[in-house]
Design an enzyme around this catalytic site. Structure first.
Site, short mmCIF file in Angstrom:
data_model
loop_
_atom_site.label_atom_id
_atom_site.label_comp_id
_atom_site.label_asym_id
_atom_site.label_seq_id
_atom_site.Cartn_x
_atom_site.Cartn_y
_atom_site.Cartn_z
N GLN A 48 7.70 3.70 -4.61
CA GLN A 48 6.97 4.63 -3.73
C GLN A 48 5.46 4.39 -3.83
O GLN A 48 4.66 5.34 -3.91
CB GLN A 48 7.33 6.07 -4.06
CG GLN A 48 8.68 6.49 -3.51
CD GLN A 48 8.71 6.46 -1.97
OE1 GLN A 48 7.70 6.63 -1.30
NE2 GLN A 48 9.90 6.23 -1.43
N SER A 49 5.04 3.15 -3.80
CA SER A 49 3.62 2.82 -3.90
C SER A 49 2.85 3.24 -2.65
O SER A 49 3.18 2.81 -1.54
CB SER A 49 3.48 1.31 -4.11
OG SER A 49 2.13 0.91 -3.96
#
Ligand SMILES: *Cc1c(COP(=O)(O)O)cnc(C)c1O
Length: 347
Positions: free
Chosen positions: A83-84
């Site tokens: 989930q960058s």
């Protein structure tokens, strides 16, 4: 300090607003027994920088993408956790600049919920046209990027590798710029800033802020709330990058010193990207009191730290504390079950 000599491509909506969090300040002051109450909390809205819903990577990418273009790149490669936010914003910047984008996502949490593995930031990476591939947790992501760069070069491409979080001396210039912006904004408002607080991960945000604020001789202390590494390691990473950033800026050697770099890593919980009760409470409280969305991985843990420190009397009554909201609310959709929200009302 002359930032203007570094190549920059405008991608952000800047300057971002600096706003009081009056309800949150009053709420926390109301809990305090000491006379005079607590500090005045402010928020620097770097969640509103633009570029695919905004966040702190926009400022870094203005300098990183300018460097990529100057080097004649036709492709960018970067990496991050599943989930960058950095991956999402890099994919958006690459789209805008007509560059191909390859993103390597490291599985740091082991979560298998499709909301986490495919929605939120991952969905946006793909919407922006990036090529996404996965690596297991603990992989040497820098080496993985170099291997991919070699493959692409052999195919005749011109890849530019951006480190995780965009955290190198070029990217950190974005947060030197934020320091200059904040000090000018406060001067215009007649506001004395006593503390700056924000979530710190790959260190570029804090390194840039420290280099900028120390370079200006502002005497404003910065407190990074860690989201991953233990304190000694986080402070060493920030100090090393702040020193390299100050060198890159041409500041005299020794300008940034160890005492300028402070991280508090007591709010990480079980690890990077793993929710804590403090984060859940902070995200809900700020959503309810200020109408502001924080995120589960960074700004929520950063705010959990700030709130706890206010409650412990770490700040003096009447001090002005600026929380830099680094963005990331897109990540909320990757954690649909973390918040234990009430069922719908009956009627
Ligand atoms: C990347 C990120 C941070 C941390 O910034 P670093 O420069 O990596 O330390 C904080 N908040 C959000 C929302 C981020 O995406």
């Amino acid at each position: 300090m002359n930032l203007a000599r570094f190549p920059r491509i405008r991608l952000g909506h800047l300057p971002t607003p600096l706003e009081p969090m009056e309800n949150l300040s009053r709420h926390l002051a109301g809990e305090m027994t000491a006379p005079g109450g607590g500090p005045n909390l402010w928020v620097k809205r770097d969640d509103c920088t633009g570029l695919s819903t905004g966040g702190n990577k926009t400022r870094k990418l203005e300098y990183l993408m300018a460097d990529a273009m100057a080097q004649g790149a036709d492709t960018v490669i970067t990496q991050g956790a599943t989930q960058s936010n950095h991956a999402r914003q890099t994919a958006a910047a690459a789209a805008k600049l007509n560059l191909a984008c390859h993103i390597l996502l490291e599985d740091r949490t082991g979560y298998t919920d499709p909301a986490y593995t495919q929605s939120a930031n991952v969905m946006m990476d793909k919407l922006h046209g990036a090529t996404v591939s996965r690596r297991p947790g603990g992989a040497d992501m820098a080496a993985e990027m170099e291997t991919l760069a070699g493959t692409l070069r052999a195919e005749g491409r011109r890849p530019y590798v951006i480190p995780g979080g965009g955290s190198n001396p070029t990217g950190a210039l974005g947060y030197v710029g934020c320091a200059l912006e904040l000090v000018a904004q406060a001067a215009e408002m007649g506001l004395r800033i006593d503390h700056v607080v924000h979530a710190t991960g790959s260190a570029g945000t804090q390194a840039g802020l420290v280099a900028g604020l120390v370079g200006l001789n502002s005497a404003i202390p910065v407190l990074g709330i860690g989201v991953r590494a233990p304190r000694e390691k986080q402070e060493a990473n920030v100090l090393a990058l702040a020193t390299r950033t100050a060198d890159h800026l041409g500041l005299p050697a020794g300008t940034v010193r160890a005492e300028h770099v402070v991280a508090n890593c007591d709010y990480v919980g079980q690890g990077y990207g793993i929710p804590t009760q403090g984060m859940v409470d902070a995200v809900k409280l700020v959503a309810e009191k200020e109408g502001l969305l924080l995120d589960p991985v960074y700004s929520g843990k950063g705010m959990a730290g700030l709130i706890d420190l206010v409650r412990r009397g770490h700040f003096k009554a009447g001090e002005n504390v600026v929380f830099i909201h680094t963005g990331g609310a897109v990540g909320l959709f990757g954690y649909p079950d973390a918040f234990d929200l009430p069922a719908d009302a009956a009627a």
